[in-house]
Design an enzyme around this catalytic site. Structure first.
Site, short mmCIF file in Angstrom:
data_model
loop_
_atom_site.label_atom_id
_atom_site.label_comp_id
_atom_site.label_asym_id
_atom_site.label_seq_id
_atom_site.Cartn_x
_atom_site.Cartn_y
_atom_site.Cartn_z
N ASP A 73 0.82 -1.20 0.00
CA ASP A 73 0.00 0.00 0.00
C ASP A 73 0.85 1.26 0.00
O ASP A 73 0.45 2.29 -0.55
CB ASP A 73 -0.93 0.01 1.22
CG ASP A 73 -2.12 -0.92 1.04
OD1 ASP A 73 -2.33 -1.41 -0.09
OD2 ASP A 73 -2.83 -1.18 2.03
N GLY A 74 2.05 1.20 0.60
CA GLY A 74 2.93 2.35 0.61
C GLY A 74 3.32 2.77 -0.79
O GLY A 74 3.37 3.97 -1.11
N ASN A 147 -3.98 8.73 2.52
CA ASN A 147 -4.40 8.10 3.76
C ASN A 147 -4.70 9.12 4.85
O ASN A 147 -5.81 9.18 5.34
CB ASN A 147 -3.32 7.14 4.27
CG ASN A 147 -3.52 5.72 3.79
OD1 ASN A 147 -4.50 5.42 3.11
ND2 ASN A 147 -2.60 4.84 4.14
N GLU A 148 -3.68 9.88 5.22
CA GLU A 148 -3.84 10.78 6.36
C GLU A 148 -2.78 11.87 6.38
O GLU A 148 -1.67 11.69 5.87
CB GLU A 148 -3.80 10.01 7.69
CG GLU A 148 -2.45 9.48 8.09
CD GLU A 148 -2.05 8.18 7.45
OE1 GLU A 148 -0.95 8.15 6.84
OE2 GLU A 148 -2.81 7.19 7.53
N ASP A 177 -0.36 14.01 21.88
CA ASP A 177 0.85 13.73 21.10
C ASP A 177 0.67 14.07 19.63
O ASP A 177 1.59 13.89 18.84
CB ASP A 177 1.22 12.24 21.23
CG ASP A 177 1.83 11.93 22.60
OD1 ASP A 177 1.79 12.82 23.47
OD2 ASP A 177 2.31 10.81 22.78
N THR A 188 -8.22 2.49 7.55
CA THR A 188 -7.71 1.16 7.89
C THR A 188 -6.19 1.17 8.03
O THR A 188 -5.56 0.11 8.03
CB THR A 188 -8.11 0.13 6.81
OG1 THR A 188 -7.73 0.61 5.52
CG2 THR A 188 -9.61 -0.13 6.83
N ALA A 189 -5.60 2.36 8.15
CA ALA A 189 -4.15 2.46 8.28
C ALA A 189 -3.78 3.00 9.66
O ALA A 189 -4.20 2.44 10.67
CB ALA A 189 -3.60 3.36 7.16
N TYR A 190 -3.03 4.07 9.72
CA TYR A 190 -2.54 4.62 10.99
C TYR A 190 -3.70 4.98 11.92
O TYR A 190 -3.64 4.76 13.13
CB TYR A 190 -1.69 5.86 10.68
CG TYR A 190 -0.83 6.37 11.81
CD1 TYR A 190 -0.39 5.53 12.84
CD2 TYR A 190 -0.44 7.69 11.84
CE1 TYR A 190 0.41 6.01 13.86
CE2 TYR A 190 0.37 8.18 12.87
CZ TYR A 190 0.79 7.34 13.87
OH TYR A 190 1.58 7.82 14.88
N SER A 191 -4.76 5.53 11.36
CA SER A 191 -5.93 5.91 12.15
C SER A 191 -6.51 4.71 12.90
O SER A 191 -6.90 4.82 14.07
CB SER A 191 -6.99 6.54 11.24
OG SER A 191 -8.19 6.76 11.94
#
Length: 294
Positions: A73-74, A147-148, A177, A188-191
């Site tokens: 995905d990256g 993504n974000e 933070d 569906t990633a970092y979040s």
């Protein structure tokens, strides 16, 4: 082969032997179908193919009708940030880990790819975010994220203070933070790792997920994607260097007192799936959800 895609671009994962093998197999398969193929220069130089046209990413966007991205995905995110500006359709071959955005298997891509090239596919548009850093009323830096966009300190586990505004209305102040502002694609990633909700790709929504907030009452919130999000950094922050990261790849430097403006980008990524693609089946497979009981 009769197809709507006259020129196909191949994009890969540099220095990855498995991805390079798949790229070579894709190239030979597409050439055998009589399709014009161009390859992203950085990875193409590693393939040692004869008489192949190598282009920079922007040139691929200008020339190609379809891009096939081989990797995780990256790699898809990196390609998407460029190709979305050119309305190039994209399909992924998974050579990564989870692979929410990469549908085709590297071991058996031929048949589903041929059906896709013949027009038997499902298309969907995924919107991107545009993040801008403003300092003293002037634009200092900007980039896009599929993504974000994440506001965070340069140091690990270091609290920062900021205020959050939605469409010019003050929502709340934060000691945390950082803050994750995610698209449905990024849900569906970092979040997700930070406790954010999964948002189906068809929704016009973005999520705001505080990172380790210093109050238990603060929870993720889902808002209309056409909203304007503004994060205002407190001038009293003692953290010298803060960052806004786009998809974890591009970082914009932020200083105390800066404003971060986040909006939906006018550009969208046209993502192609083989016919029969089911988002909930992907979630069940990738996240290990239980199968039907009866």
């Amino acid at each position: 082969m009769d197809t709507e895609f006259n020129t196909i671009a191949l994009i890969g994962k540099p220095d990855h032997e498995g991805a390079n093998q798949t790229l070579v197999a894709l190239y030979k398969h597409l050439i055998g179908l009589g399709i014009n193929v161009v390859i992203e220069r950085r990875v193409g130089e590693q393939l040692r193919l004869d008489d192949v046209e190598l282009l920079e990413m922007v040139e691929l966007g200008e020339r190609a009708d379809l891009a096939i991205v081989v990797g995780g995905d990256g790699n898809m995110l990196g390609a998407a940030r460029v190709l979305a500006r050119f309305d190039v359709a994209v399909v992924g071959v998974n050579r990564g880990n989870l692979g929410f955005l990469t549908d085709l298997s590297p071991d058996s891509f031929e048949q589903p790819l041929d059906r896709l090239l013949a027009g038997d596919y499902q298309a969907e548009n995924r919107f991107l975010l545009e993040a801008q850093v403003h300092r003293h009323g002037q634009l200092k830096a900007s980039n896009t994220a599929m993504n974000e966009a994440v506001l965070h300190p340069g140091k690990i586990a270091h609290m920062i203070e900021f205020e959050v505004y939605i469409n010019g209305h003050f929502m709340y102040s934060q000691r945390a933070d950082g803050m994750i502002v995610a698209t449905p694609t990024g849900s569906t990633a970092y979040s997700l790792s930070a406790g954010g909700p999964i948002v189906t790709p068809n929704l016009n929504a973005i999520t705001l997920v505080p990172m380790f907030p210093h109050t238990l009452s603060c929870r993720p919130i889902v808002i209309d994607a056409d909203s304007h999000v503004k994060l205002v950094l407190s001038p009293n922050n003692r953290t010298g260097q803060m960052l806004v990261s786009c998809d974890g790849h591009v970082s914009l430097a932020v200083q105390p007192g800066d404003e971060i403006h986040i909006n939906k980008s006018p550009h969208k990524l046209k993502l192609l799936h083989p016919r029969g693609h089911n988002y909930f089946e992907v979630l069940r497979s990738k996240l290990g959800w239980g199968s039907k009981l009866f």
